[in-house]
Design a protein around this motif. Structure first.
Motif, mmCIF file in Angstrom:
data_model
loop_
_atom_site.group_PDB
_atom_site.id
_atom_site.type_symbol
_atom_site.label_atom_id
_atom_site.label_comp_id
_atom_site.label_asym_id
_atom_site.label_seq_id
_atom_site.Cartn_x
_atom_site.Cartn_y
_atom_site.Cartn_z
ATOM 1 N N ASN A 37 0.832 -1.196 0.000
ATOM 2 C CA ASN A 37 0.000 0.000 0.000
ATOM 3 C C ASN A 37 0.872 1.253 0.000
ATOM 4 N N PHE A 38 0.336 2.340 -0.552
ATOM 5 C CA PHE A 38 1.074 3.597 -0.521
ATOM 6 C C PHE A 38 0.158 4.745 -0.116
ATOM 7 N N LYS A 39 0.797 5.806 0.379
ATOM 8 C CA LYS A 39 0.084 7.031 0.746
ATOM 9 C C LYS A 39 0.983 8.199 0.345
ATOM 10 N N VAL A 40 0.425 9.126 -0.406
ATOM 11 C CA VAL A 40 1.184 10.287 -0.867
ATOM 12 C C VAL A 40 0.347 11.544 -0.628
ATOM 13 N N SER A 41 1.019 12.606 -0.273
ATOM 14 C CA SER A 41 0.334 13.873 -0.031
ATOM 15 C C SER A 41 -0.309 14.384 -1.316
ATOM 16 N N SER A 46 -4.386 16.866 1.693
ATOM 17 C CA SER A 46 -4.994 15.572 1.957
ATOM 18 C C SER A 46 -4.002 14.497 1.520
ATOM 19 N N PHE A 47 -4.486 13.258 1.389
ATOM 20 C CA PHE A 47 -3.638 12.158 0.963
ATOM 21 C C PHE A 47 -4.343 11.328 -0.094
ATOM 22 N N THR A 160 7.912 2.049 5.360
ATOM 23 C CA THR A 160 9.093 2.784 4.913
ATOM 24 C C THR A 160 8.614 4.021 4.177
ATOM 25 N N THR A 161 9.498 4.989 4.063
ATOM 26 C CA THR A 161 9.210 6.193 3.291
ATOM 27 C C THR A 161 10.214 6.274 2.158
ATOM 28 N N LEU A 162 9.713 6.374 0.941
ATOM 29 C CA LEU A 162 10.573 6.460 -0.235
ATOM 30 C C LEU A 162 10.759 7.916 -0.630
ATOM 31 N N THR A 177 7.914 12.596 -1.138
ATOM 32 C CA THR A 177 8.034 11.266 -0.551
ATOM 33 C C THR A 177 6.736 10.483 -0.716
ATOM 34 N N VAL A 178 6.857 9.157 -0.594
ATOM 35 C CA VAL A 178 5.697 8.258 -0.589
ATOM 36 C C VAL A 178 5.854 7.328 0.608
ATOM 37 N N ASP A 179 4.832 7.265 1.445
ATOM 38 C CA ASP A 179 4.832 6.342 2.583
ATOM 39 C C ASP A 179 4.307 4.996 2.106
ATOM 40 N N MET A 180 5.027 3.945 2.458
ATOM 41 C CA MET A 180 4.643 2.593 2.063
ATOM 42 C C MET A 180 4.285 1.780 3.294
#
Length: 189
Positions: A37-41, A46-47, A160-162, A177-180
């Motif tokens: 899964n990923f989360k990006v601003s 928002s995300f 992790t954060t890429l 960045t992208v949070d994984m």
């Protein structure tokens, strides 16, 4: 007869390696018991959340020798899914991950450190967008045991954060960045 059984039992116990709990696992992607899964601003307001629907991999885990653990995961970047078809098309495009040219991403661990209390630090190399860069995954052992179908499973969660620039991917709006989040459940081979 009793002495023969005792001697046989002792001989087997001595002959068994101390790594009897070491095992190789296949990540259970067919049963939907694993996810990337990923989360990006989104513009800083928002995300956007999403996932990669197609991936596979293997890992080795020994609770008595965690540092001997290994993991390898292959990801089909064309399977990026943020639950919005037009956005997915744009994220897969050459503007961002360029999935048409770089359809595969791969993570291979180089070391695993036992941080205590089920916490692990997994170091390795991630190849994404045609570039390889080291990353660190903060992981946690969830548990292991027999399943209802006669198999044996082990599960972990990791984050992790890429840094997008590490992979030659331009910023997604303001996002650098992208949070994984990685959910890994494996079936013992």
């Amino acid at each position: 007869m009793k002495n023969i059984l005792i001697k046989t039992g002792l001989a087997l116990a001595v002959a068994m390696p101390f790594t009897a709990n070491a095992a190789d696992y296949t990540i259970d992607t067919k049963g939907a018991h694993a996810s990337i899964n990923f989360k990006v601003s989104h513009l800083g307001y928002s995300f956007i959340k999403g996932r990669f629907n197609t991936f596979d991999g293997d890992f080795s885990y020994d609770p008595n020798n965690v540092t001997a653990s290994k993991i390898m995961v292959n990801v089909d970047t064309t399977s990026l899914d943020s639950n919005h078809a037009e956005r997915d098309k744009h994220l897969r495009s050459a503007d961002f991950i360029n999935a048409g040219k770089f359809s595969d991403a791969k993570f291979v661990s180089s070391s695993v450190t036992d941080e205590g209390n089920g916490k692990l630090s997994v170091n390795g190399d991630l190849t994404l967008h045609g570039k390889t860069s080291p990353i660190v995954i903060s992981a946690e052992f969830i548990g292991e045991g027999s399943d209802p179908w006669g198999g044996y499973r082990a599960g972990f969660v990791g984050t992790t954060t890429l840094q997008l620039s590490d992979f030659g991917i331009k910023a997604m709006g303001m996002a650098q960045t992208v949070d994984m989040e990685l959910i890994v459940e494996g079936i013992k081979k």
